[in-house]
Design an enzyme around this catalytic site. Structure first.
Site, mmCIF file in Angstrom:
data_model
loop_
_atom_site.group_PDB
_atom_site.id
_atom_site.type_symbol
_atom_site.label_atom_id
_atom_site.label_comp_id
_atom_site.label_asym_id
_atom_site.label_seq_id
_atom_site.Cartn_x
_atom_site.Cartn_y
_atom_site.Cartn_z
ATOM 1 N N GLY A 22 3.898 -18.671 -29.892
ATOM 2 C CA GLY A 22 2.633 -18.127 -29.390
ATOM 3 C C GLY A 22 2.023 -18.825 -28.195
ATOM 4 C CD GLU A 46 -1.049 -23.628 -32.823
ATOM 5 O OE1 GLU A 46 -0.651 -22.720 -32.061
ATOM 6 O OE2 GLU A 46 -0.798 -23.631 -34.029
ATOM 7 C CG ASP A 47 -0.834 -19.316 -30.605
ATOM 8 O OD1 ASP A 47 -1.065 -20.216 -31.439
ATOM 9 O OD2 ASP A 47 -0.062 -18.372 -30.839
ATOM 10 C CG ASP A 95 -6.358 -17.368 -39.095
ATOM 11 O OD1 ASP A 95 -7.530 -17.366 -39.481
ATOM 12 O OD2 ASP A 95 -5.558 -16.459 -39.397
ATOM 13 C CE LYS A 151 -7.987 -14.564 -35.787
ATOM 14 N NZ LYS A 151 -6.993 -13.894 -36.649
ATOM 15 C CG PHE A 165 -3.972 -9.486 -35.921
ATOM 16 C CD1 PHE A 165 -3.335 -10.522 -36.572
ATOM 17 C CD2 PHE A 165 -3.276 -8.770 -34.955
ATOM 18 C CE1 PHE A 165 -2.019 -10.851 -36.264
ATOM 19 C CE2 PHE A 165 -1.959 -9.092 -34.640
ATOM 20 C CZ PHE A 165 -1.336 -10.131 -35.304
ATOM 21 C CB VAL A 166 -6.432 -11.567 -31.017
ATOM 22 C CG1 VAL A 166 -7.921 -11.359 -31.231
ATOM 23 C CG2 VAL A 166 -6.039 -12.977 -31.420
ATOM 24 C CG ASP A 172 3.954 -11.990 -32.657
ATOM 25 O OD1 ASP A 172 3.255 -12.967 -32.976
ATOM 26 O OD2 ASP A 172 4.778 -11.476 -33.430
ATOM 27 N NE ARG A 215 6.167 -13.700 -29.446
ATOM 28 C CZ ARG A 215 5.555 -14.352 -30.427
ATOM 29 N NH1 ARG A 215 4.411 -14.952 -30.220
ATOM 30 N NH2 ARG A 215 6.092 -14.416 -31.624
HETATM 31 P P1 5GP Z 1 -3.186 -20.981 -39.371
HETATM 32 O O1 5GP Z 1 -2.073 -21.826 -39.903
HETATM 33 O O2 5GP Z 1 -4.247 -21.755 -38.622
HETATM 34 O O3 5GP Z 1 -3.792 -20.106 -40.435
HETATM 35 O O4 5GP Z 1 -2.534 -19.941 -38.397
HETATM 36 C C1 5GP Z 1 -2.150 -20.283 -37.137
HETATM 37 C C2 5GP Z 1 -1.027 -19.407 -36.674
HETATM 38 O O5 5GP Z 1 -1.141 -18.090 -37.219
HETATM 39 C C3 5GP Z 1 -1.050 -19.234 -35.172
HETATM 40 O O6 5GP Z 1 -0.269 -20.205 -34.537
HETATM 41 C C4 5GP Z 1 -0.517 -17.834 -35.003
HETATM 42 O O7 5GP Z 1 0.887 -17.876 -34.962
HETATM 43 C C5 5GP Z 1 -0.924 -17.121 -36.255
HETATM 44 N N1 5GP Z 1 -2.153 -16.320 -36.093
HETATM 45 C C6 5GP Z 1 -3.367 -16.536 -36.661
HETATM 46 N N2 5GP Z 1 -4.244 -15.591 -36.307
HETATM 47 C C7 5GP Z 1 -3.580 -14.738 -35.486
HETATM 48 C C8 5GP Z 1 -3.970 -13.552 -34.775
HETATM 49 O O8 5GP Z 1 -5.119 -13.057 -34.793
HETATM 50 N N3 5GP Z 1 -3.009 -12.964 -34.020
HETATM 51 C C9 5GP Z 1 -1.734 -13.435 -33.946
HETATM 52 N N4 5GP Z 1 -0.896 -12.786 -33.179
HETATM 53 N N5 5GP Z 1 -1.339 -14.559 -34.599
HETATM 54 C C10 5GP Z 1 -2.252 -15.197 -35.364
#
Ligand code: 5GP
Length: 177
Positions: free
Chosen positions: A45, A99-100, A103, A131, A152-153, A159, A165
């Site tokens: 990402g 990081e992208d 969440d 988020k 969700f984005v 992606d 992407r």
């Molecule tokens: P976390 O482990 O913080 O819950 O999630 C982080 C990862 O989940 C990010 O690196 C990404 O790959 C994915 N992710 C979380 N939210 C989104 C979203 O809204 N869109 C997309 N495309 N990926 C997300």
């Protein structure tokens, strides 16, 4: 705009993303002067974000890419895989994780634990998107591009089911009532 079964609307235009990255660059150039940081970007990402960010960095620095998890459809918190591709010796180095999106924080929590054991001098996190409402793991985020709602984005490296992407702007899903 449609990707597979989902509809999306524009959320953060490319021009705003680029402006914010310039600002982040200014701040990092200042904070890391003389510290020769290693930027560790998390694939897949963050690859576009990292590529744009690194071109705003004008101090000596290195960049490397690591990979660790897959993202299942529109839910976060799927099974985390092992950390792959860390070829740098990070002992005594100043690390900036790129990081992208953060969440729940689960992904970073996992990475941070591994890195602490490897003896980095400092570890800070730079994420394009955060988020806030979904943050279940307490993580100190040093640099955040945009705080966004728990929607969700896609686009700009992010992606949906492998698609989207390549989009220059960031889009958010239109929830069907
Ligand atoms: P976390 O482990 O913080 O819950 O999630 C982080 C990862 O989940 C990010 O690196 C990404 O790959 C994915 N992710 C979380 N939210 C989104 C979203 O809204 N869109 C997309 N495309 N990926 C997300």
């Amino acid at each position: 705009m449609q990707i597979l079964d989902q509809h999306f609307e524009i959320f953060i235009p490319a021009s705003s993303i680029q402006q914010r990255i310039k600002d982040l660059g200014v701040q990092i150039n200042k904070d890391y002067r003389g510290k020769n940081p290693i930027f560790l970007s998390i694939l897949n990402g963050a690859f576009i974000f990292a590529a744009d960010l690194i071109r705003e960095i004008h101090i000596p620095s290195e960049i490397s890419f690591i990979k660790l998890k897959s993202y299942k459809r529109m839910e976060s918190g799927g099974k985390i895989r092992e950390l792959l591709g860390l070829e740098h010796d990070i002992f005594n180095r100043n690390i900036v994780i790129v990081e992208d999106i953060v969440d729940t924080g689960k992904t970073l929590n996992h990475i941070l634990e591994e890195f602490k054991e490897l003896g980095a001098r400092s570890i800070e996190i730079l994420t394009l998107l955060h988020k806030k409402e979904a943050n279940r793991y307490p993580i100190d985020l040093r640099y955040v591009g945009f705080e966004i709602p728990d929607k969700f984005v896609v686009g700009y490296g992010l992606d949906y089911e492998g698609q989207g992407r390549n989009l220059k702007d960031i889009y958010k899903v239109i929830s069907v009532a």
